[in-house]
Design a protein around this motif. Sequence first.
Motif, PDB file in Angstrom:
ATOM      1  N   GLY A  44     -54.417  45.680 -12.485  1.00 23.30           N
ATOM      2  CA  GLY A  44     -53.818  46.770 -11.734  1.00 23.30           C
ATOM      3  C   GLY A  44     -54.562  47.050 -10.440  1.00 23.30           C
ATOM      4  O   GLY A  44     -53.954  47.274  -9.385  1.00 23.30           O
ATOM      5  N   ARG A  45     -55.888  47.028 -10.497  1.00 22.39           N
ATOM      6  CA  ARG A  45     -56.687  47.267  -9.291  1.00 22.39           C
ATOM      7  C   ARG A  45     -56.496  46.141  -8.278  1.00 22.39           C
ATOM      8  O   ARG A  45     -56.451  46.377  -7.059  1.00 22.39           O
ATOM      9  N   LEU A  46     -56.400  44.916  -8.774  1.00 23.73           N
ATOM     10  CA  LEU A  46     -56.154  43.797  -7.865  1.00 23.73           C
ATOM     11  C   LEU A  46     -54.802  43.922  -7.182  1.00 23.73           C
ATOM     12  O   LEU A  46     -54.666  43.648  -5.979  1.00 23.73           O
ATOM     13  N   LYS A  47     -53.787  44.343  -7.949  1.00 24.93           N
ATOM     14  CA  LYS A  47     -52.463  44.527  -7.362  1.00 24.93           C
ATOM     15  C   LYS A  47     -52.485  45.617  -6.292  1.00 24.93           C
ATOM     16  O   LYS A  47     -51.872  45.462  -5.228  1.00 24.93           O
ATOM     17  N   LEU A  48     -53.172  46.706  -6.558  1.00 25.67           N
ATOM     18  CA  LEU A  48     -53.280  47.768  -5.552  1.00 25.67           C
ATOM     19  C   LEU A  48     -54.002  47.279  -4.299  1.00 25.67           C
ATOM     20  O   LEU A  48     -53.579  47.564  -3.172  1.00 25.67           O
ATOM     21  N   ALA A  49     -55.082  46.514  -4.488  1.00 23.18           N
ATOM     22  CA  ALA A  49     -55.814  45.979  -3.342  1.00 23.18           C
ATOM     23  C   ALA A  49     -54.949  45.009  -2.545  1.00 23.18           C
ATOM     24  O   ALA A  49     -54.981  45.008  -1.298  1.00 23.18           O
ATOM     25  N   GLU A  50     -54.161  44.199  -3.232  1.00 23.28           N
ATOM     26  CA  GLU A  50     -53.277  43.253  -2.540  1.00 23.28           C
ATOM     27  C   GLU A  50     -52.231  43.977  -1.701  1.00 23.28           C
ATOM     28  O   GLU A  50     -51.960  43.588  -0.553  1.00 23.28           O
ATOM     29  N   VAL A  51     -51.661  45.023  -2.268  1.00 25.93           N
ATOM     30  CA  VAL A  51     -50.650  45.783  -1.528  1.00 25.93           C
ATOM     31  C   VAL A  51     -51.267  46.435  -0.292  1.00 25.93           C
ATOM     32  O   VAL A  51     -50.695  46.390   0.808  1.00 25.93           O
ATOM     33  N   LEU A  52     -52.429  47.036  -0.454  1.00 27.59           N
ATOM     34  CA  LEU A  52     -53.089  47.707   0.677  1.00 27.59           C
ATOM     35  C   LEU A  52     -53.504  46.716   1.760  1.00 27.59           C
ATOM     36  O   LEU A  52     -53.323  46.974   2.964  1.00 27.59           O
ATOM     37  N   LEU A  53     -54.044  45.568   1.367  1.00 24.89           N
ATOM     38  CA  LEU A  53     -54.464  44.574   2.349  1.00 24.89           C
ATOM     39  C   LEU A  53     -53.270  43.951   3.067  1.00 24.89           C
ATOM     40  O   LEU A  53     -53.312  43.742   4.291  1.00 24.89           O
ATOM     41  N   ALA A  54     -52.217  43.653   2.318  1.00 24.13           N
ATOM     42  CA  ALA A  54     -51.019  43.097   2.952  1.00 24.13           C
ATOM     43  C   ALA A  54     -50.390  44.112   3.905  1.00 24.13           C
ATOM     44  O   ALA A  54     -49.929  43.751   5.000  1.00 24.13           O
ATOM     45  N   LEU A  55     -50.387  45.383   3.512  1.00 24.99           N
ATOM     46  CA  LEU A  55     -49.844  46.430   4.386  1.00 24.99           C
ATOM     47  C   LEU A  55     -50.692  46.571   5.640  1.00 24.99           C
ATOM     48  O   LEU A  55     -50.148  46.690   6.765  1.00 24.99           O
ATOM     49  N   THR A  56     -52.007  46.556   5.496  1.00 23.99           N
ATOM     50  CA  THR A  56     -52.887  46.680   6.653  1.00 23.99           C
ATOM     51  C   THR A  56     -52.732  45.493   7.602  1.00 23.99           C
ATOM     52  O   THR A  56     -52.675  45.659   8.834  1.00 23.99           O
ATOM     53  N   ALA A  57     -52.640  44.291   7.039  1.00 22.95           N
ATOM     54  CA  ALA A  57     -52.447  43.106   7.873  1.00 22.95           C
ATOM     55  C   ALA A  57     -51.114  43.157   8.605  1.00 22.95           C
ATOM     56  O   ALA A  57     -51.018  42.784   9.784  1.00 22.95           O
ATOM     57  N   PHE A  58     -50.090  43.632   7.924  1.00 26.62           N
ATOM     58  CA  PHE A  58     -48.773  43.736   8.549  1.00 26.62           C
ATOM     59  C   PHE A  58     -48.786  44.766   9.680  1.00 26.62           C
ATOM     60  O   PHE A  58     -48.188  44.552  10.746  1.00 26.62           O
ATOM     61  N   ILE A  59     -49.466  45.898   9.468  1.00 32.21           N
ATOM     62  CA  ILE A  59     -49.550  46.923  10.513  1.00 32.21           C
ATOM     63  C   ILE A  59     -50.313  46.381  11.725  1.00 32.21           C
ATOM     64  O   ILE A  59     -49.928  46.608  12.880  1.00 32.21           O
ATOM     65  N   CYS A  60     -51.396  45.644  11.466  1.00 38.01           N
ATOM     66  CA  CYS A  60     -52.176  45.080  12.579  1.00 38.01           C
ATOM     67  C   CYS A  60     -51.343  44.107  13.402  1.00 38.01           C
ATOM     68  O   CYS A  60     -51.394  44.128  14.645  1.00 38.01           O
ATOM     69  N   ILE A  61     -50.580  43.276  12.746  1.00 36.05           N
ATOM     70  CA  ILE A  61     -49.790  42.284  13.481  1.00 36.05           C
ATOM     71  C   ILE A  61     -48.626  42.931  14.213  1.00 36.05           C
ATOM     72  O   ILE A  61     -48.152  42.421  15.241  1.00 36.05           O
ATOM     73  N   GLU A  62     -48.156  44.080  13.716  1.00 32.41           N
ATOM     74  CA  GLU A  62     -47.044  44.764  14.365  1.00 32.41           C
ATOM     75  C   GLU A  62     -47.471  45.508  15.620  1.00 32.41           C
ATOM     76  O   GLU A  62     -46.634  45.839  16.451  1.00 32.41           O
ATOM     77  N   THR A  63     -48.754  45.767  15.775  1.00 35.76           N
ATOM     78  CA  THR A  63     -49.235  46.481  16.965  1.00 35.76           C
ATOM     79  C   THR A  63     -49.378  45.562  18.176  1.00 35.76           C
ATOM     80  O   THR A  63     -49.630  46.046  19.285  1.00 35.76           O
ATOM     81  N   ILE A  64     -49.241  44.249  17.957  1.00 32.12           N
ATOM     82  CA  ILE A  64     -49.355  43.297  19.064  1.00 32.12           C
ATOM     83  C   ILE A  64     -48.034  43.281  19.839  1.00 32.12           C
ATOM     84  O   ILE A  64     -46.973  42.999  19.273  1.00 32.12           O
ATOM     85  N   MET A  65     -48.087  43.580  21.111  1.00 30.58           N
ATOM     86  CA  MET A  65     -46.882  43.683  21.933  1.00 30.58           C
ATOM     87  C   MET A  65     -46.579  42.399  22.703  1.00 30.58           C
ATOM     88  O   MET A  65     -45.426  42.105  22.985  1.00 30.58           O
ATOM     89  N   GLU A  66     -47.583  41.632  23.044  1.00 32.14           N
ATOM     90  CA  GLU A  66     -47.376  40.427  23.836  1.00 32.14           C
ATOM     91  C   GLU A  66     -48.041  39.244  23.143  1.00 32.14           C
ATOM     92  O   GLU A  66     -49.131  39.372  22.564  1.00 32.14           O
TER      93      GLU A  66
END
Length: 209
Positions: A55-77
């Motif tokens: 369960g903890r691994l699943k939570l960590a995976e969701v948080l890391l994937a969400l953070t990575a997705f947010i970081c990549i979405e902030t790139i404009m060019e």
Amino acid sequence: MRNGDDLEGFDGEASSASMISAASSPYQPTTEPVSQRRGLGGLRCDLDYLRGTLGRLKLAEVLLALTAFICIETIMECSPCEGLYFFEFVSCSALVVTGALLLLFSLNLHTRIPQINWNLTDLVNTGLSTFFFFIASVVLAALNHKTGAEIAAVVFGFLAMAVYAVNTFLAVQRWRMSSRQQSSRQSSDYIRARTESREVVHQIQRLDA
């Protein structure tokens, strides 16, 4: 006017008639307990799963994937943008699939669909996520402009890959254990069925003798 005996007889006939009418009526009140009715009313959060390793691994995976997705979405060019688009697809897909599995496991919804091998499903998801996060992170690390958002996305991508790799190792062990239990259960059922069939044959032979 009716006297007391007539009224008592009338009441008895009325009660008997109402009982017969109620018994013959097709619209009977349900006696099924509310807790046994099917539906989503019996959902509860499995805290033991969330507190456990998986369960903890699943939570960590969701948080890391969400953070990575947010970081990549902030790139404009971007130029070229292939690595960015691929990383965006991998992080979004991992977030959606792993989040759905976390919801199913934490609410015990997977027990309502026993036709699916959930251990194998979790193994496939973690294995593919590990592989694709590794490829996407390497490609983005090679094709980036050294911006803060791109570097952060690469870091969180490799962290997500590491967590998924650990989960894959545990999922393999869990899948092997469940496969062994299932095979041993099937073999014991087969032995029991053969024993019962032999006993039936012996009984038939004794009756013929």
